[in-house]
Design a protein around this motif. Sequence first.
Motif, short mmCIF file in Angstrom:
data_model
loop_
_atom_site.label_atom_id
_atom_site.label_comp_id
_atom_site.label_asym_id
_atom_site.label_seq_id
_atom_site.Cartn_x
_atom_site.Cartn_y
_atom_site.Cartn_z
N MET A 1 0.84 -1.16 0.00
CA MET A 1 0.00 0.00 0.00
C MET A 1 0.89 1.24 0.00
SD MET A 1 -2.86 1.40 2.75
CE MET A 1 -2.16 0.53 4.08
N ARG A 2 0.51 2.20 -0.79
CA ARG A 2 1.23 3.48 -0.81
C ARG A 2 0.62 4.40 0.24
NH1 ARG A 2 3.63 5.17 -5.70
NH2 ARG A 2 4.48 6.77 -4.36
N VAL A 3 1.45 5.24 0.82
CA VAL A 3 1.02 6.17 1.86
C VAL A 3 1.40 7.57 1.43
CG1 VAL A 3 1.38 6.89 4.24
CG2 VAL A 3 1.31 4.46 3.68
N VAL A 4 0.47 8.50 1.61
CA VAL A 4 0.74 9.91 1.38
C VAL A 4 0.57 10.61 2.72
CG1 VAL A 4 0.00 12.01 0.21
CG2 VAL A 4 -0.03 9.84 -1.01
N TRP A 5 1.59 11.32 3.15
CA TRP A 5 1.57 12.03 4.42
C TRP A 5 1.47 13.52 4.13
CZ3 TRP A 5 6.24 13.69 7.66
CH2 TRP A 5 5.84 14.11 8.92
N VAL A 6 0.40 14.14 4.60
CA VAL A 6 0.20 15.58 4.47
C VAL A 6 -0.01 16.10 5.90
CG1 VAL A 6 -1.13 17.41 3.36
CG2 VAL A 6 -0.93 15.18 2.25
N PRO A 7 1.07 16.32 6.63
CA PRO A 7 0.94 16.67 8.04
C PRO A 7 0.55 18.12 8.29
CG PRO A 7 3.23 16.71 7.43
CD PRO A 7 2.47 16.24 6.22
N TYR A 8 -0.10 18.30 9.40
CA TYR A 8 -0.35 19.64 9.94
C TYR A 8 1.02 20.27 10.20
CZ TYR A 8 -1.77 23.16 13.33
OH TYR A 8 -1.96 24.33 14.00
N PRO A 9 1.19 21.56 9.89
CA PRO A 9 2.51 22.18 10.07
C PRO A 9 3.12 22.00 11.46
CG PRO A 9 1.09 23.65 8.82
CD PRO A 9 0.23 22.49 9.29
N GLY A 10 2.31 22.03 12.51
CA GLY A 10 2.84 21.85 13.85
C GLY A 10 3.40 20.46 14.05
N LEU A 11 2.73 19.46 13.48
CA LEU A 11 3.22 18.08 13.58
C LEU A 11 4.49 17.91 12.78
CD1 LEU A 11 2.84 15.19 14.57
CD2 LEU A 11 1.44 14.78 12.53
N LEU A 12 4.53 18.51 11.61
CA LEU A 12 5.74 18.44 10.79
C LEU A 12 6.93 19.03 11.55
CD1 LEU A 12 7.07 17.72 8.11
CD2 LEU A 12 6.38 19.97 7.26
N GLN A 37 5.01 -5.64 10.11
CA GLN A 37 4.01 -4.71 9.61
C GLN A 37 4.60 -3.34 9.30
OE1 GLN A 37 0.46 -4.48 11.96
NE2 GLN A 37 0.55 -6.64 12.46
N LEU A 38 5.82 -3.10 9.75
CA LEU A 38 6.45 -1.81 9.54
C LEU A 38 7.17 -1.76 8.21
CD1 LEU A 38 7.98 -1.32 13.09
CD2 LEU A 38 5.79 -0.49 12.23
N GLY A 39 7.22 -0.56 7.62
CA GLY A 39 7.96 -0.40 6.38
C GLY A 39 9.45 -0.24 6.66
N GLU A 40 10.20 -0.26 5.59
CA GLU A 40 11.64 -0.03 5.67
C GLU A 40 11.90 1.42 5.28
OE1 GLU A 40 13.86 -2.18 6.80
OE2 GLU A 40 12.27 -3.66 7.10
N LEU A 41 12.92 2.01 5.85
CA LEU A 41 13.28 3.38 5.49
C LEU A 41 13.57 3.46 3.99
CD1 LEU A 41 15.63 4.47 8.40
CD2 LEU A 41 13.18 4.85 8.16
N ASP A 42 13.01 4.49 3.38
CA ASP A 42 13.25 4.77 1.95
C ASP A 42 12.81 3.63 1.03
OD1 ASP A 42 14.40 7.25 2.72
OD2 ASP A 42 16.31 6.23 3.08
N ASP A 43 11.78 2.87 1.42
CA ASP A 43 11.33 1.77 0.56
C ASP A 43 10.38 2.23 -0.55
OD1 ASP A 43 8.91 2.17 1.84
OD2 ASP A 43 8.86 0.20 2.82
N GLY A 44 10.05 3.53 -0.57
CA GLY A 44 9.21 4.07 -1.63
C GLY A 44 7.72 3.92 -1.40
N SER A 45 7.30 3.35 -0.29
CA SER A 45 5.87 3.15 -0.05
C SER A 45 5.19 4.40 0.51
CB SER A 45 5.64 1.97 0.88
OG SER A 45 6.18 2.23 2.15
N GLY A 46 5.96 5.36 0.99
CA GLY A 46 5.39 6.58 1.54
C GLY A 46 5.96 7.80 0.88
N GLU A 47 5.13 8.83 0.81
CA GLU A 47 5.58 10.08 0.19
C GLU A 47 4.99 11.25 0.95
OE1 GLU A 47 5.36 12.30 -4.13
OE2 GLU A 47 5.27 10.13 -4.02
N TYR A 48 5.79 12.27 1.16
CA TYR A 48 5.36 13.49 1.84
C TYR A 48 4.89 14.50 0.79
CZ TYR A 48 5.97 18.19 3.69
OH TYR A 48 5.78 19.50 4.03
N LEU A 49 3.72 15.08 1.02
CA LEU A 49 3.21 16.17 0.18
C LEU A 49 2.89 17.34 1.09
CD1 LEU A 49 0.65 14.30 -2.14
CD2 LEU A 49 3.00 14.95 -2.67
#
Length: 64
Positions: A1-12, A37-49
């Motif tokens: 599954m791909r993940v897109v993270w769009v955090p609230y500025p305070g959380l970022l 169940q955890l991803g690996e660092l830089d595995d490409g499954s998550g992206e920050y927008l």
Amino acid sequence: MRVVWVPYPGLLAELKGREREVLAGRTGLVRIGNEEQLGELDDGSGEYLQSLEDFPYGKFGIAC
């Protein structure tokens, strides 16, 4: 599954420097007990927008 993270500025700001861990699902507050169940660092499954404005649907295989 791909993940897109769009955090609230305070959380970022709070997680600054740990973005890679967030995208890999490795910053949870509660231990899940199953490291598989955890991803690996830089595995490409998550992206920050920064925003969902002009979301790149095609990039994620979503037809509009």
